[in-house]
Design a protein around this motif. Structure first.
Motif, PDB file in Angstrom:
ATOM      1  N   ALA A   1     -10.874   1.492  -4.489  1.00  0.00           N
ATOM      2  CA  ALA A   1      -9.818   2.505  -4.542  1.00  0.00           C
ATOM      3  C   ALA A   1      -8.866   2.243  -5.706  1.00  0.00           C
ATOM      4  O   ALA A   1      -7.825   2.894  -5.812  1.00  0.00           O
ATOM      5  N   GLY A   2      -9.226   1.262  -6.570  1.00  0.00           N
ATOM      6  CA  GLY A   2      -8.409   0.967  -7.729  1.00  0.00           C
ATOM      7  C   GLY A   2      -7.318  -0.051  -7.495  1.00  0.00           C
ATOM      8  O   GLY A   2      -6.375  -0.133  -8.279  1.00  0.00           O
ATOM      9  N   PHE A   3      -7.451  -0.874  -6.445  1.00  0.00           N
ATOM     10  CA  PHE A   3      -6.434  -1.868  -6.133  1.00  0.00           C
ATOM     11  C   PHE A   3      -7.029  -3.269  -6.123  1.00  0.00           C
ATOM     12  O   PHE A   3      -8.129  -3.487  -5.598  1.00  0.00           O
ATOM     13  N   ALA A   4      -6.289  -4.208  -6.707  1.00  0.00           N
ATOM     14  CA  ALA A   4      -6.701  -5.606  -6.675  1.00  0.00           C
ATOM     15  C   ALA A   4      -6.423  -6.174  -5.279  1.00  0.00           C
ATOM     16  O   ALA A   4      -5.662  -5.586  -4.495  1.00  0.00           O
ATOM     17  N   ALA A   5      -7.012  -7.338  -5.002  1.00  0.00           N
ATOM     18  CA  ALA A   5      -6.863  -7.933  -3.673  1.00  0.00           C
ATOM     19  C   ALA A   5      -5.435  -8.361  -3.383  1.00  0.00           C
ATOM     20  O   ALA A   5      -5.064  -8.549  -2.222  1.00  0.00           O
ATOM     21  N   ASN A   6      -4.624  -8.515  -4.432  1.00  0.00           N
ATOM     22  CA  ASN A   6      -3.247  -8.983  -4.235  1.00  0.00           C
ATOM     23  C   ASN A   6      -2.230  -7.848  -4.279  1.00  0.00           C
ATOM     24  O   ASN A   6      -1.075  -8.054  -4.655  1.00  0.00           O
ATOM     25  N   PHE A   7      -2.663  -6.643  -3.911  1.00  0.00           N
ATOM     26  CA  PHE A   7      -1.703  -5.534  -3.893  1.00  0.00           C
ATOM     27  C   PHE A   7      -0.553  -5.871  -2.939  1.00  0.00           C
ATOM     28  O   PHE A   7      -0.702  -6.666  -2.012  1.00  0.00           O
ATOM     29  N   THR A   8       0.589  -5.235  -3.177  1.00  0.00           N
ATOM     30  CA  THR A   8       1.791  -5.475  -2.364  1.00  0.00           C
ATOM     31  C   THR A   8       2.018  -4.313  -1.405  1.00  0.00           C
ATOM     32  O   THR A   8       1.886  -3.149  -1.788  1.00  0.00           O
ATOM     33  N   ILE A   9       2.347  -4.645  -0.159  1.00  0.00           N
ATOM     34  CA  ILE A   9       2.670  -3.612   0.832  1.00  0.00           C
ATOM     35  C   ILE A   9       4.180  -3.399   0.845  1.00  0.00           C
ATOM     36  O   ILE A   9       4.956  -4.355   0.969  1.00  0.00           O
ATOM     37  N   LEU A  10       4.589  -2.167   0.722  1.00  0.00           N
ATOM     38  CA  LEU A  10       6.007  -1.825   0.705  1.00  0.00           C
ATOM     39  C   LEU A  10       6.544  -1.664   2.116  1.00  0.00           C
ATOM     40  O   LEU A  10       5.899  -1.026   2.959  1.00  0.00           O
ATOM     41  N   ASP A  11       7.713  -2.206   2.379  1.00  0.00           N
ATOM     42  CA  ASP A  11       8.375  -1.877   3.639  1.00  0.00           C
ATOM     43  C   ASP A  11       9.256  -0.650   3.401  1.00  0.00           C
ATOM     44  O   ASP A  11       9.309  -0.104   2.289  1.00  0.00           O
ATOM     45  N   GLN A  12       9.947  -0.216   4.431  1.00  0.00           N
ATOM     46  CA  GLN A  12      10.753   0.995   4.337  1.00  0.00           C
ATOM     47  C   GLN A  12      11.799   0.892   3.233  1.00  0.00           C
ATOM     48  O   GLN A  12      11.970   1.828   2.438  1.00  0.00           O
TER      49      GLN A  12
END
Length: 710
Positions: free
Chosen positions: A105-116
C-alpha cells in the motif's frame, strides 16, 4: 459407558450447536442476555481441543479487553495453548498485518500511527497553509473536521454527500473541506503516517489487490470468529470476507436487534447479508435469556416484532416469571421526574442499592428535569453518555448571564461572558472587569468603558440586554427567552460546528425555567450538588446511574426506568422521516428494555411544554401504543388532574394537498420550524429546506405542516 461431554453439560442446545460447529460459515444470532460470550469462549476451546492449531484461529472483537478475557477464559477451560490464539480489535490486527505487508500500500514497516491529537495537529497545519479558518472565522474546528473525515471513510460515503446530510450546517465550506481531505490524505502518505481509520482502509486495499497476501492470510487464519458482528462497518465486513477467501470458516456472532450504532458507521445490513456473502451459512439462534424475567422479555419480543427486517427470534427466560413492566403516563415532565425519584427512594427503602438502578433515555437533555428533582431529593447520581445540564459550555454561558442578573458582582461570570464577545481576549476582559470592580454601577461602567470601535459595539449590545434583564421584574422563563435572542448569534459563531444540537439544550433550559417564579431558586437548583460535602469519599458512594441508551448497551441493572417515551422524543422527530432511522429506533428501545433484570418502568409525559411557555398534548410512543395492554401494569393519572390545552398551543392544519406544495411555498413544522418547499419526492412526500436543520423529506400525512406563505 462413554464419558460425558463437559461442553454438552455446560451449554444449552443452541449454544452447544454453535460451539460444536466446525467447518463452513456460521451466523450465531445471539439475543440479548443469551450467553454470547460464553458461547464464543467454549467455541475457542472446542476448536483447539479438536486439533485446530491455536495459531490458525483469529478472534476479532471490538475491544482489546473483550478478546483478552475470552482467551483467558478459554485457557482456563482447556489449557494454556489457547493463549497462542490471535485475538484483538480490527484495528490492532490491521496494524499487525500492515507492519508486514504495508509495502503493498506504499508504506514502510515503520510507519507511524497518529493518535487524535496528532491528527488534529496535522489538520491545524494544513488549515493554516491553505489559509482556511483564522481569527473570527466560522470554518469548522479541527476536531469536527476529523469527525467528518472519519465518518466519510468508515461509511464509504463521499465528504460531499455527508455535507448534504448529517453535516448540513458545514455545507458552505464544501469546496474547502473536500480540498482539505485530499491534502490530509496526501500529507499522511508523504510522511508515512496512518490515522486510526487508515489501518482498516489500507488493510482492505492490500487484501483486495494482492492475491498472494490474501491467500497467505487465508492459510494462516483458517478459522475466524467475529464478535458483535452487527456493529461492523462496510470496511470491516469486506475485510472479514477477504480474510476468509478460500475457506469461508467464519463464525459471526451478533444480534441484529441490537444494531444501534449507525452514527459511528456501523451498517445494520452487514449481519442481514452475511448468508449472501457466505453461501451455505448455518444460522443458529440463541433465544434463552439468562438475565431478565419473562414479562420483561415478552415486552422486548413485542417491540422488536414490529421491525421490518430482522432474524425472527423469541427470547424466553431461564429465570421464569416476574412482575409486569409498569407503564406510567405522567401529567407532564415535572410529574414524570417526581414519579421516578419517588420510586427510586421507595426501592432504596426496600433494600435495593442505587447502583443497581438506572434511568435510561434517548437523548442527554431528556434527563435535565430529572437531574434537578434528584438533586432536590438528595439522591446521588452519575450521568453517562452526555453532560449534566450545567456541565455543557453553552449552558454555562447562559447561566453566567443569569448569575449577573442575580449578582452583578459575580466577576467569574463577567469574565466568561466577556470572552464570548468577538475580538475580546483575556487582556481586554481583565481590563473591563477591573473597571467594573471600581464602579458603584457595574452596568453603567460597562457602557462607559473606553473601548475601540470593534469592541465597543459588542459591549453596547451586552450592556443593552443586561440592563433590560436587570431592571425588569421578569419571570425566569422570560429572562431566559430574552437572553437567548441575544445569545443565539454567539452560539452559532462560537459553537458553529454543532450549534443545532446545542440549541435543543437551550430550549430545554427555558422549558425548565417555566417551573420557577424566582431566578435565585432556579439558579440554586441548577447548580445544587448534594455530593459536595462528602467529596473525599465520592468514588465509593452508592450512585444511581443516568444513561443514554447507547451508553447502556451491554450493561444490566435490577431496576430500570426508561423515560420520555413520547412521540417526538422516542422516536425523535427526525427519525419519523427515514425508514432506516425509524427501524434503528425500534432496536434502540429493545436494547433499553433488555437491560432490566427484575423490574422495568416505562414513563412518558402527557403534556410537553415548549420554550415559549406554551404546551401541547403528548402521546405514548408508537413503539408501545400498539402493543397488547396485557404486557403492562398501567398507572394513569385521574383525568381531572390533567390540564386542558394551553391557549398558546399552535394549531397545525392537516390534509394538505400535493398541489399546494409547489417549490417556493413557505411552511411551518412543529419541530424543524419554518422552511421552504424544494420539490415533490413522491406521491405524498415533499422535500423541504429548513435553515436550521437542512433538507428533510416530509410525508404530508404525518408531517403536521402548516402553509404560511405561497
Amino acid at each position: 459407558m462413554s464419558q460425558a461431554d463437559p461442553y454438552r453439560e455446560a451449554l444449552n442446545d443452541a449454544q452447544y450447536e454453535a460451539v460444536d460447529w466446525l467447518d463452513g460459515p456460521c451466523l450465531v444470532v445471539a439475543g440479548a442476555g443469551s450467553g454470547k460470550t460464553r458461547t464464543l469462549v467454549y467455541r475457542v476451546a472446542r476448536l483447539v481441543a479438536r486439533g485446530i492449531m491455536p495459531e490458525n484461529i483469529l478472534l476479532l472483537t471490538f475491544t482489546r479487553k473483550a478478546a483478552q478475557q475470552m482467551i483467558n477464559r478459554a485457557s482456563l477451560l482447556l489449557d494454556e495453548s489457547c493463549r497462542a490464539i490471535t485475538g484483538g480489535t480490527f484495528h490492532a490486527v490491521a496494524n499487525m498485518m500492515l507492519r508486514r505487508y504495508g509495502r503493498y500500500a506504499g508504506f514502510a514497516a515503520n510507519f507511524t500511527i497518529l493518535d487524535q491529537a496528532d491528527a488534529e495537529d496535522i489538520i491545524k497545519i494544513l488549515k493554516s497553509s491553505l489559509n482556511l479558518g483564522g481569527r473570527g472565522s466560522r470554518f469548522p474546528s479541527k476536531r469536527s473536521i476529523l469527525s467528518l473525515f472519519s465518518r466519510s471513510v468508515n461509511r464509504a460515503v463521499p465528504v460531499q454527500d455527508l455535507l448534504q446530510g448529517d453535516y448540513f450546517h458545514l455545507a458552505e465550506h464544501e469546496e474547502e473541506l473536500d480540498a482539505l481531505f485530499g491534502h490530509y490524505t496526501e500529507f499522511k502518505r508523504d510522511h508515512q503516517l496512518m490515522d486510526y481509520d487508515d489501518l482498516l482502509v489500507h488493510w482492505k486495499t492490500v487484501l483486495d489487490q494482492e492475491r498472494g497476501v490474501r491467500e497467505e492470510m487465508a492459510e494462516r487464519f483458517s478459522y475466524i470468529m467475529v464478535d458483535e458482528y452487527q456493529d461492523t462497518n462496510p470496511l470491516q465486513a469486506a475485510i472479514v470476507r477477504l480474510m476468509a477467501n478460500g475457506h469461508a470458516n467464519v463464525m459471526a456472532v451478533g444480534d441484529d436487534s441490537q444494531s444501534i450504532y449507525s452514527f459511528r458507521g456501523a451498517d445494520f445490513r452487514n449481519i442481514l447479508e452475511f448468508p449472501r456473502l457466505f453461501p451455505g451459512t448455518k444460522i443458529i439462534k440463541l433465544e434463552e435469556n439468562f438475565r431478565s424475567t419473562q414479562p420483561i422479555l415478552s415486552t422486548a419480543n413485542a417491540i422488536i416484532a414490529q421491525a421490518r427486517e430482522k432474524y425472527t427470534k423469541i427470547l424466553h427466560a431461564s429465570r421464569g416469571d416476574g412482575d409486569c413492566p409498569v407503564l406510567y403516563g405522567a401529567r407532564d415532565e415535572a410529574d414524570q421526574a417526581r414519579f421516578i425519584a419517588s420510586h427510586i427512594i421507595a426501592q432504596q427503602e426496600k433494600g435495593t442499592a442505587l447502583h443497581d438502578m438506572a434511568v435510561l433515555f434517548r437523548a442527554g437533555f431528556h434527563s435535565y428535569q430529572l437531574e434537578i428533582e434528584l438533586n432536590s431529593k438528595g439522591i446521588p447520581f452519575e450521568k453517562r453518555g452526555g453532560l449534566k445540564l450545567t456541565e455543557a459550555a453553552h449552558i454555562k454561558d447562559v447561566i453566567s448571564h443569569l448569575r449577573l442578573v442575580a449578582n452583578p458582582e459575580d466577576y467569574l461570570s463577567w469574565n466568561r461572558i466577556l470572552l464570548l464577545l468577538e475580538k475580546v481576549g483575556p487582556k481586554n476582559a481583565a481590563s473591563i472587569i477591573a473597571t467594573i470592580r471600581k464602579a458603584q454601577d457595574p452596568m453603567a461602567a460597562l457602557a462607559e468603558y473606553p473601548a475601540r470601535p470593534a469592541i465597543k459595539s459588542c459591549l453596547n449590545a451586552l450592556h443593552e440586554v443586561m440592563t433590560e434583564l436587570c431592571e425588569a421584574d421578569l419571570a425566569p422563563a422570560t429572562l431566559v427567552g430574552r437572553l437567548l435572542v441575544y445569545y443565539e448569534p454567539i452560539l452559532e459563531r462560537v459553537y458553529h460546528d454543532d450549534f443545532p444540537r446545542r440549541s435543543q439544550d437551550l430550549e430545554q433550559l427555558q422549558v425548565l425555567a417555566h417551573e420557577y417564579q424566582s431566578l435565585t431558586s432556579f439558579l440554586d437548583d441548577l447548580v445544587l450538588d448534594p455530593l459536595t460535602p462528602g467529596a473525599e469519599g465520592a468514588k465509593d458512594q452508592d450512585k444511581l446511574v443516568l444513561s443514554t441508551i447507547h451508553s447502556a448497551k451491554g450493561l444490566e441493572w435490577d431496576l430500570v426506568f426508561i423515560m420520555h417515551l413520547a412521540e417526538g422524543f422516542f422516536p425523535p422527530v427526525h427519525a419519523l422521516y427515514s425508514e432506516d432511522d425509524l427501524e434503528e429506533e425500534k432496536r434502540l428501545l429493545y436494547v433499553a428494555v433488555t437491560r432490566a433484570k427484575n423490574l422495568l418502568y416505562l414513563t412518558y409525559p402527557r403534556r410537553i411544554f415548549s420554550s415559549d411557555g406554551s404546551s401541547r398534548p403528548a402521546e405514548l410512543s408508537g413503539f408501545l401504543a400498539g402493543l397488547s395492554p396485557g404486557l403492562f401494569t398501567s398507572v394513569n393519572l385521574d383525568k381531572n388532574r390533567f390540564p386542558g390545552p394551553s391557549k398558546k398551543t399552535t394549531s397545525f392544519r392537516h390534509g394538505i394537498e400535493t398541489q399546494e406544495m409547489s417549490p417556493g411555498v413557505q411552511v411551518m413544522h412543529p419541530y424543524f420550524g419554518p422552511g421552504t418547499v424544494l420539490a415533490m419526492k413522491g406521491p405524498r412526500t415533499v422535500e423541504i429546506f429548513f435553515p436550521r436543520h437542512g433538507k428533510k423529506n416530509i410525508h404530508l400525512d404525518y408531517g403536521r405542516l402548516e402553509i404560511i406563505a405561497q
